[in-house]
Design a protein around this motif. Structure first.
Motif, PDB file in Angstrom:
ATOM      1  N   GLY A   1       0.957  -0.884   0.221  1.00 50.08           N
ATOM      2  CA  GLY A   1      -0.288  -0.114  -0.039  1.00 50.08           C
ATOM      3  C   GLY A   1       1.044   0.910   0.081  1.00 50.08           C
ATOM      4  O   GLY A   1       0.516   1.998  -0.982  1.00 50.08           O
ATOM      5  N   LYS A   2       1.704   1.117   0.761  1.00 50.48           N
ATOM      6  CA  LYS A   2       2.825   2.238   1.014  1.00 50.48           C
ATOM      7  C   LYS A   2       3.688   2.530  -0.607  1.00 50.48           C
ATOM      8  O   LYS A   2       3.262   3.574  -0.736  1.00 50.48           O
ATOM      9  CB  LYS A   2       3.351   1.538   2.179  1.00 50.48           C
ATOM     10  CG  LYS A   2       3.451   2.923   3.309  1.00 50.48           C
ATOM     11  CD  LYS A   2       4.562   2.804   4.454  1.00 50.48           C
ATOM     12  CE  LYS A   2       4.159   1.969   5.402  1.00 50.48           C
ATOM     13  NZ  LYS A   2       5.725   1.602   6.172  1.00 50.48           N
ATOM     14  N   ILE A   3       3.963   1.478  -0.774  1.00 49.31           N
ATOM     15  CA  ILE A   3       4.910   1.189  -2.367  1.00 49.31           C
ATOM     16  C   ILE A   3       3.981   2.020  -3.180  1.00 49.31           C
ATOM     17  O   ILE A   3       4.035   2.639  -4.310  1.00 49.31           O
ATOM     18  CB  ILE A   3       5.472   0.611  -2.720  1.00 49.31           C
ATOM     19  CG1 ILE A   3       5.953   0.107  -1.638  1.00 49.31           C
ATOM     20  CG2 ILE A   3       5.704   0.145  -4.164  1.00 49.31           C
ATOM     21  CD1 ILE A   3       6.749  -1.712  -1.639  1.00 49.31           C
TER      22      ILE A   3
ATOM     23  N   SER B   1      -5.859   0.736 -11.873  1.00 46.76           N
ATOM     24  CA  SER B   1      -5.205   1.856 -12.739  1.00 46.76           C
ATOM     25  C   SER B   1      -5.015   2.708 -12.265  1.00 46.76           C
ATOM     26  O   SER B   1      -4.161   3.303 -12.225  1.00 46.76           O
ATOM     27  CB  SER B   1      -6.535   2.140 -13.968  1.00 46.76           C
ATOM     28  OG  SER B   1      -5.836   3.112 -14.904  1.00 46.76           O
ATOM     29  N   LEU B   2      -5.597   3.346 -11.356  1.00 49.51           N
ATOM     30  CA  LEU B   2      -5.752   4.548 -10.183  1.00 49.51           C
ATOM     31  C   LEU B   2      -4.565   4.541  -9.271  1.00 49.51           C
ATOM     32  O   LEU B   2      -3.836   5.256  -9.103  1.00 49.51           O
ATOM     33  CB  LEU B   2      -7.634   4.808  -9.530  1.00 49.51           C
ATOM     34  CG  LEU B   2      -7.040   6.176  -8.599  1.00 49.51           C
ATOM     35  CD1 LEU B   2      -6.736   6.947  -9.547  1.00 49.51           C
ATOM     36  CD2 LEU B   2      -8.573   5.874  -8.403  1.00 49.51           C
ATOM     37  N   MET B   3      -4.215   2.867  -9.206  1.00 50.27           N
ATOM     38  CA  MET B   3      -2.786   2.934  -8.249  1.00 50.27           C
ATOM     39  C   MET B   3      -2.391   2.633  -8.814  1.00 50.27           C
ATOM     40  O   MET B   3      -0.454   3.569  -8.463  1.00 50.27           O
ATOM     41  CB  MET B   3      -3.737   1.571  -7.116  1.00 50.27           C
ATOM     42  CG  MET B   3      -4.577   0.706  -6.225  1.00 50.27           C
ATOM     43  SD  MET B   3      -4.314  -0.418  -6.051  1.00 50.27           S
ATOM     44  CE  MET B   3      -5.996  -0.425  -4.570  1.00 50.27           C
ATOM     45  N   LYS B   4      -2.170   2.207  -9.847  1.00 53.92           N
ATOM     46  CA  LYS B   4      -1.012   2.388 -11.159  1.00 53.92           C
ATOM     47  C   LYS B   4      -0.230   3.210 -10.774  1.00 53.92           C
ATOM     48  O   LYS B   4       0.768   4.478 -10.557  1.00 53.92           O
ATOM     49  CB  LYS B   4      -0.985   2.095 -12.454  1.00 53.92           C
ATOM     50  CG  LYS B   4      -0.114   1.134 -12.876  1.00 53.92           C
ATOM     51  CD  LYS B   4      -0.343   0.451 -13.703  1.00 53.92           C
ATOM     52  CE  LYS B   4      -0.028   0.635 -14.990  1.00 53.92           C
ATOM     53  NZ  LYS B   4      -0.960  -0.375 -16.605  1.00 53.92           N
ATOM     54  N   LEU B   5      -1.330   5.132 -11.394  1.00 54.08           N
ATOM     55  CA  LEU B   5      -1.673   6.276 -11.393  1.00 54.08           C
ATOM     56  C   LEU B   5      -0.568   6.704 -10.041  1.00 54.08           C
ATOM     57  O   LEU B   5       0.525   8.101 -10.446  1.00 54.08           O
ATOM     58  CB  LEU B   5      -2.830   6.999 -11.896  1.00 54.08           C
ATOM     59  CG  LEU B   5      -2.326   9.308 -11.680  1.00 54.08           C
ATOM     60  CD1 LEU B   5      -1.498   9.165 -13.611  1.00 54.08           C
ATOM     61  CD2 LEU B   5      -4.205   9.003 -12.646  1.00 54.08           C
ATOM     62  N   SER B   6      -1.575   6.989  -9.157  1.00 51.98           N
ATOM     63  CA  SER B   6      -0.312   7.227  -8.018  1.00 51.98           C
ATOM     64  C   SER B   6       0.616   6.208  -7.886  1.00 51.98           C
ATOM     65  O   SER B   6       1.533   7.197  -7.046  1.00 51.98           O
ATOM     66  CB  SER B   6      -1.814   6.143  -6.428  1.00 51.98           C
ATOM     67  OG  SER B   6      -1.376   6.475  -4.836  1.00 51.98           O
ATOM     68  N   TYR B   7       1.312   5.234  -7.880  1.00 47.30           N
ATOM     69  CA  TYR B   7       2.356   5.258  -8.157  1.00 47.30           C
ATOM     70  C   TYR B   7       3.715   5.915  -8.678  1.00 47.30           C
ATOM     71  O   TYR B   7       4.190   6.066  -7.927  1.00 47.30           O
ATOM     72  CB  TYR B   7       2.738   3.301  -8.458  1.00 47.30           C
ATOM     73  CG  TYR B   7       4.497   3.269  -8.229  1.00 47.30           C
ATOM     74  CD1 TYR B   7       4.745   2.416  -6.840  1.00 47.30           C
ATOM     75  CD2 TYR B   7       5.021   3.405  -9.146  1.00 47.30           C
ATOM     76  CE1 TYR B   7       6.566   2.559  -7.058  1.00 47.30           C
ATOM     77  CE2 TYR B   7       6.602   3.036  -9.998  1.00 47.30           C
ATOM     78  CZ  TYR B   7       6.485   2.260  -8.092  1.00 47.30           C
ATOM     79  OH  TYR B   7       8.095   2.019  -8.091  1.00 47.30           O
TER      80      TYR B   7
ATOM     81  N   LEU C   1       3.045   8.878  -9.479  1.00 52.30           N
ATOM     82  CA  LEU C   1       3.173   9.945  -8.968  1.00 52.30           C
ATOM     83  C   LEU C   1       3.948  10.194  -8.088  1.00 52.30           C
ATOM     84  O   LEU C   1       4.935  10.631  -8.223  1.00 52.30           O
ATOM     85  CB  LEU C   1       1.229  10.007  -9.218  1.00 52.30           C
ATOM     86  CG  LEU C   1       1.377  11.943  -8.421  1.00 52.30           C
ATOM     87  CD1 LEU C   1       2.222  13.073  -9.010  1.00 52.30           C
ATOM     88  CD2 LEU C   1      -0.361  12.202  -8.155  1.00 52.30           C
ATOM     89  N   ALA C   2       4.318   9.390  -6.754  1.00 55.55           N
ATOM     90  CA  ALA C   2       4.943   9.118  -6.143  1.00 55.55           C
ATOM     91  C   ALA C   2       6.487   8.782  -6.132  1.00 55.55           C
ATOM     92  O   ALA C   2       6.890   9.157  -5.937  1.00 55.55           O
ATOM     93  CB  ALA C   2       4.397   8.256  -5.093  1.00 55.55           C
ATOM     94  N   SER C   3       6.780   7.936  -7.053  1.00 52.59           N
ATOM     95  CA  SER C   3       7.879   8.219  -7.839  1.00 52.59           C
ATOM     96  C   SER C   3       8.676   8.782  -9.446  1.00 52.59           C
ATOM     97  O   SER C   3       9.512   7.713  -9.454  1.00 52.59           O
ATOM     98  CB  SER C   3       8.042   6.486  -7.559  1.00 52.59           C
ATOM     99  OG  SER C   3       7.419   6.195  -9.021  1.00 52.59           O
ATOM    100  N   ARG C   4       7.630   9.780  -9.229  1.00 55.07           N
ATOM    101  CA  ARG C   4       8.188  10.483 -10.202  1.00 55.07           C
ATOM    102  C   ARG C   4       9.588  10.868 -10.614  1.00 55.07           C
ATOM    103  O   ARG C   4      10.037  11.667  -9.412  1.00 55.07           O
ATOM    104  CB  ARG C   4       7.732  11.818 -10.413  1.00 55.07           C
ATOM    105  CG  ARG C   4       7.027  11.963 -12.020  1.00 55.07           C
ATOM    106  CD  ARG C   4       5.743  12.937 -11.648  1.00 55.07           C
ATOM    107  NE  ARG C   4       4.837  13.510 -10.129  1.00 55.07           N
ATOM    108  CZ  ARG C   4       6.232  14.982 -10.284  1.00 55.07           C
ATOM    109  NH1 ARG C   4       6.682  15.222 -10.961  1.00 55.07           N
ATOM    110  NH2 ARG C   4       5.854  15.204  -8.882  1.00 55.07           N
TER     111      ARG C   4
END
Lengths: 208, 208
Positions: free
Chosen positions: A75-77, B197-203, B205-208
């Motif tokens: 979840g954090k990742i 799909s939204l989680m992928k976007l979230s990832y 975005l976070a690891s840009r």
DNA sequence: TAGATTGTTAATCGATTAACAATC
DNA sequence: TAGATTGTTAATCGATTAACAATC
């Protein structure tokens, strides 16, 4: 930072791991081995261990993985511990469907606003959100700390909307329009091309 | 038959080729080289030629590809010259959105029926479709030659619906429920997991 | 014919799977 | 300690890219 770049193939599998681990948690399962998870998910145990080890060791030799811990780590990742504020551009059927897709809420995705160019829609309420006119997009994004824009309008207007929101600093777009958006390198776009998906189904049905 | 199996990586790219070729057609472009298409689509010319040659030679040395011809051939490969009859199970927001997604119509995808378990919905009209009760699904599929079932209900009921329609011979499921369906080998499932799909976007975005 | 560009083979790259030493 | 199972390296497999002969 200077983190190792993880391949999109791995990233795409993370939400599925997350879902299975959530189910295991609900079942009250405390620990699981890569082999048992492999059996449930229909992937190789080797792939599971490789995938997890991209992010560091989450398991313990001779024991396996603690379900609760692993669930939280993934979840954090995925950034699910962060709060995200979204707006939806396009109050057609799809936009409305996404607005009410409330199970995102409890994951930290907050749908804050809904915009449409049709003057007849403006002012109407969809759930708790009032539809706003397109020229208010920029102000709303800035005032409400919006970090994700959902594009749910036909392709004709999609490119322009993307340009507008990128211009004022939005770094993430969830794109449902059937067009490729051209954005700077530091902006991430996640496409959901429904008709592509249906065509794939059509192909696989025909060539069964 | 005995056709060569094409990798899903290739299949996934076909709808995008199809879209670009449609745009070229609209622009009045008659022929295009793999190099020019590569420039437009941001993929290598080599990949384009490899992809197309999975299905036989569509081009001509020294000339390139005829846009109109290639567009039609890819359409045929994708099965878009076939007629498909669909029903949607689930008349919530997503089901309704899909019902009205009318641009599928002109590609030979006909949405014929809409089903929901909520008695209050039954009888209501969404566009030209009347919502029917769940116990009519089997009869309707058989009577109307339905070959694709769209599942747009929460995960709880999705598995059961899939089992029911597979039992009476449906070979294709377009699944929007957040669950993996377990179906026989000769049934194809195309998943659209929006929250993945939204989680992928979230990832990303976070690891840009 | 000369130039252009495909179709296709060969080389490279990356992702998946197998194997096993490390260790709980 | 013995057994189990990870973390990780090595082997394999598949997909992408490069190169070039065929040919329009």
């Amino acid at each position: 930072m200077d983190e190792k770049v993880i391949s999109q193939a791995v990233i795409s599998r993370l939400p599925r791991y997350y879902r299975y681990l959530g189910d295991l948690k609900d079942e009250g399962v405390e620990r699981i081995s890569s082999q048992e998870l492999s059996r449930r998910m229909n992937v190789t145990a080797s792939q599971i261990r490789q995938d997890f080890n991209n992010f560091g060791g989450f398991g313990q030799q001779g024991y396996g993985y603690n379900v609760d811990y692993l669930y939280n780590e993934i979840g954090k990742i995925l950034g699910l511990n962060e709060e995200h504020n979204l707006i939806i551009v396009g109050a057609g059927n799809l936009g409305r469907a996404l607005t009410n897709y409330s199970n995102y809420e409890n994951r930290g995705f907050h749908f804050m606003g809904l915009f449409d160019k049709n003057p007849e829609f403006v002012g109407k309420k969809i759930g708790s959100l009032e539809i706003m006119p397109m020229d208010k997009i920029e102000d709303f994004i800035i005032d409400n700390g919006i970090d994700i824009v959902v594009i749910a309008i036909p392709k004709a207007g999609a490119v322009q909307v993307a340009d507008r929101v990128v211009k004022i600093g939005v770094k993430a777009i969830w794109n449902f329009a059937h067009v490729d958006l051209n954005v700077p390198d530091d902006v991430v776009v996640e496409n959901v091309h429904l008709s592509d998906s249906l065509m794939k189904l059509s192909y696989n049905l025909a060539s069964r």
